[in-house]
Design a protein around this motif. Structure first.
Motif, PDB file in Angstrom:
ATOM      1  N   VAL A 154       0.837  -1.207   0.000  1.00 52.22           N
ATOM      2  CA  VAL A 154       0.000   0.000   0.000  1.00 52.22           C
ATOM      3  C   VAL A 154       0.870   1.255   0.000  1.00 52.22           C
ATOM      4  N   MET A 207       0.774   4.582  -2.982  1.00 49.92           N
ATOM      5  CA  MET A 207      -0.260   5.503  -2.513  1.00 49.92           C
ATOM      6  C   MET A 207      -0.689   6.484  -3.605  1.00 49.92           C
ATOM      7  N   HIS A 208       0.137   6.655  -4.663  1.00 50.07           N
ATOM      8  CA  HIS A 208      -0.253   7.554  -5.748  1.00 50.07           C
ATOM      9  C   HIS A 208      -1.224   6.872  -6.694  1.00 50.07           C
ATOM     10  N   LYS A 228      -4.782   5.027  -7.361  1.00 53.41           N
ATOM     11  CA  LYS A 228      -6.090   5.174  -6.735  1.00 53.41           C
ATOM     12  C   LYS A 228      -6.519   3.931  -5.955  1.00 53.41           C
ATOM     13  N   ARG A 231      -4.621   3.590  -2.705  1.00 56.42           N
ATOM     14  CA  ARG A 231      -4.985   4.638  -1.760  1.00 56.42           C
ATOM     15  C   ARG A 231      -6.356   4.345  -1.149  1.00 56.42           C
ATOM     16  N   ASN A 232      -7.282   3.923  -2.024  1.00 51.60           N
ATOM     17  CA  ASN A 232      -8.616   3.602  -1.510  1.00 51.60           C
ATOM     18  C   ASN A 232      -8.584   2.418  -0.552  1.00 51.60           C
ATOM     19  N   TYR A 242      -6.145   1.690   1.379  1.00 51.38           N
ATOM     20  CA  TYR A 242      -5.621   2.231   2.642  1.00 51.38           C
ATOM     21  C   TYR A 242      -6.757   2.821   3.472  1.00 51.38           C
ATOM     22  N   TYR A 243      -7.575   3.658   2.836  1.00 51.51           N
ATOM     23  CA  TYR A 243      -8.680   4.259   3.585  1.00 51.51           C
ATOM     24  C   TYR A 243      -9.695   3.200   4.010  1.00 51.51           C
ATOM     25  N   ARG A 301       6.635   4.963   4.590  1.00 54.62           N
ATOM     26  CA  ARG A 301       6.752   6.124   3.699  1.00 54.62           C
ATOM     27  C   ARG A 301       7.902   7.040   4.091  1.00 54.62           C
TER      28      ARG A 301
END
Lengths: 272, 313
Positions: A92, A96-97, A99, A102-103, A105-106, A159
């Motif tokens: 992840v 993160m760049h 989509k 990133r989704n 992750y959320y 990160r």
């Protein structure tokens, strides 16, 4: 300008710490007395040490079986959590760049806001339908549920690791898996410690999940055993407290030796 | 497919054949990334999201959790929730408990953390003592305090003729919640003290010295210097304490079993007893949905309000 020791505050802090220590002293005191001595006074220092309370508690609660269950569940949860959750977080964190990642992750992290009771009733049905109402299922649930918090902790940390380190390894012909296991995972040691400590405390002390998931009493973990044997302990408090102490002892012993390390790890997890 | 597109977007100005091998490498890397993430996402969906959706689904039925068949009843469970006195009482108890717990845990933790941050003897020892409750099983701590409340305190009350201590607080419908509150605070402070302490250690000492020269007193120093710096920690602690206290369960199992009567039945305890043993599977699923919505609203509200305050300071 060097400050002098602040004695009034030292005394207040010392008195406050008695509030923590007295209940623990009472527990030890009761566990070492016999019923007669307890009837005279719970607070007095135990004069004769009745170690037989402990041997009896071991027998009554089948302590070693419960200890073994707790230890197996905690160790496997720990190992699988560290290996899998860090790997997922790496996938992840490095994308993160994109989509989708990133989704995801959320998606994982937003689960932190979902209270367990809304899942509790269906997951009981689901685990028993899948034949997972046993330690294997429990370990699986700990590893999966832990992801919400752990991915949050790991991603922030990964990160901050410079990507150049990985690029060098890739140039040397490392696959993505190789990069993770040989370059990244060793660098995660401090944060692995944090996740490991939090996971151990959770899996060892948790009561609700074993209560609803485990169907066979032979699989009971230590906290669950204390609950199940409440009726059997009855008014024999000496026996009950000996059993409580033995259930708490492993974590307390580890804490005595690794106290600084555990506090540091827990703080790091919360501040991230 | 997705990775292909991303590579096309990648501005690579190398010769064609090298670009090809690069593309292949990139594909391999993306495959690895997907393999790392997708299985976990599937498992998470299967064991977390799917049960949650099922819970919502069952909340519109009349399933008792055991029978093979059930019917859809629309919003009936939700309407009944608002009429049900045991549900209403559990919300009142849980919120009363959470508000007091949130406030007490934060005040006490902050006070102790400030003490631990002062120039005291044996700081590391006391820090270790205050953190100790955090590593103990909540259930077992509950059992220990159960004995303290039912035996030790009443005995002391009789011995020293202190009338209000002679009765077991857990046996009193009006005060049993205070007993649970005490245990909760005793254990929850451990974690929050350590958090506040690490926050306090980020306050630069020079600030105190400078304000001391300007003639600020201790109280002013606290509000003007200390508090603004530890405000983010206040936010975390407040959210954590509220969230944990809204979920209170183990202490209730260990100390009151929801009683006397239903005086200390928390929401999660009600969902557990009613849903799994009481044949109210669908009804308590609806309760779980409402509970989830309530927690969401509170969490978002807390974060918004507390973060705004941090900015204002």
């Amino acid at each position: 300008m060097r400050e002098r020791t602040n004695w009034p505050v030292t005394i207040l802090i010392a008195l406050g710490s008695l509030l923590i220590l007295i209940p623990l002293y009472i527990s030890i005191s009761i566990a070492l007395k016999n019923p007669q001595e307890l009837a005279e006074s719970a607070l007095s220092f135990p004069l004769n040490f009745h170690w037989e309370n402990f041997t009896k508690a071991i027998e009554v609660t089948n302590f070693f079986s419960a200890f073994k269950n707790s230890a197996i569940i905690t160790i496997f949860t720990l190992v699988f959590t560290l290996l899998s959750n860090s790997l997922v977080a790496y996938g992840v964190a490095r994308n993160m760049h994109r989509k989708l990642f990133r989704n995801l992750y959320y998606y994982f992290v937003s689960a932190l806001f979902i209270p367990f009771p809304i899942i509790m009733l269906p997951i009981v049905k689901q685990t028993s339908a899948l034949g997972l109402n046993n330690p294997v299922g429990l370990i699986l649930l700990y590893v999966v549920y832990g992801m919400a918090m752990n991915i949050f902790i790991y991603v922030g940390y990964i990160r901050s690791i410079p990507i150049e380190l990985e690029e060098a390894a890739i140039v040397d012909g490392c696959s993505t898996w190789g990069v993770f296991w040989r370059v990244i995972f060793p660098l995660l040691t401090p944060i692995n410690a944090t996740v490991g400590i939090l996971t151990c405390l959770w899996a060892w002390n948790d009561f609700l999940l074993p209560l609803v998931i485990l169907s066979d009493s032979a699989d009971a973990t230590l906290p669950l055993v204390q609950y199940v044997f409440q009726t059997e302990f009855g008014a024999d408090y000496n026996l009950a407290f000996a059993s409580y102490l033995m259930a708490m002892a492993p974590m307390v012993i580890i804490y005595l030796f690794a106290q600084k390390w555990i506090i540091g790890g827990v703080v790091k997890g919360a501040i991230k | 497919m997705k990775s292909d597109q991303l590579i096309l977007n990648n501005p690579q100005s190398s010769p064609a054949d090298s670009a090809k091998s690069k593309k292949k490498k990139m594909n391999e890397r993306m495959t690895a990334y997907y393999l790392m993430v997708i299985p976990a996402a599937v498992l998470f969906f299967a064991f977390h999201t799917f049960p949650a959706i099922q819970g919502i689904y069952y909340s519109f039925t009349n399933w008792n959790g055991m029978n093979l068949d059930y019917d859809f009843v629309g919003l009936k469970n939700y309407i009944n929730l608002f009429k049900d006195t045991s549900v209403r009482d559990s919300y009142i108890f849980t919120f009363k408990f959470a508000i007091f717990a949130g406030i007490l845990v934060n005040i006490i933790s902050l006070a102790i953390a400030i003490g631990l941050n002062a120039k005291i003897k044996g700081r590391n020892f006391f820090r270790a003592v205050y953190f100790l409750p955090n590593i103990l099983s909540v259930l077992i701590v509950g059992f220990i305090f159960n004995y303290v409340f039912t035996n030790i305190i009443p005995n002391l009350g009789e011995k020293y003729h202190i009338e209000f201590l002679t009765k077991n607080i857990l046996g009193n419908a009006d005060f049993a919640w205070i007993g649970i509150l005490i245990v909760f605070v005793w254990q929850s402070c451990a974690f929050n003290i350590i958090l506040y302490l690490s926050g306090l250690q980020t306050v630069p000492n020079e600030l105190y010295e400078a304000s001391g020269l300007d003639g600020a007193n201790r109280w002013q120093q606290f509000w003007k210097i200390t508090f603004p710096v530890i405000a983010p920690f206040f936010t975390i602690n407040m959210v954590l304490a509220m969230k944990n206290s809204l979920m209170v369960f183990d202490q209730i199992v260990a100390m009151t079993g929801g009683g006397p009567g239903t005086a200390t039945t928390s929401i999660s305890y009600l969902i557990y007893t009613g849903g799994l043993a009481g044949g109210e599977f669908a009804f308590q699923s609806a309760n779980g949905v409402i509970y989830f919505i309530v927690i969401m609203i509170i969490s978002v509200f807390q974060l918004k309000v507390l973060q705004k305050r941090e900015m204002d300071m």
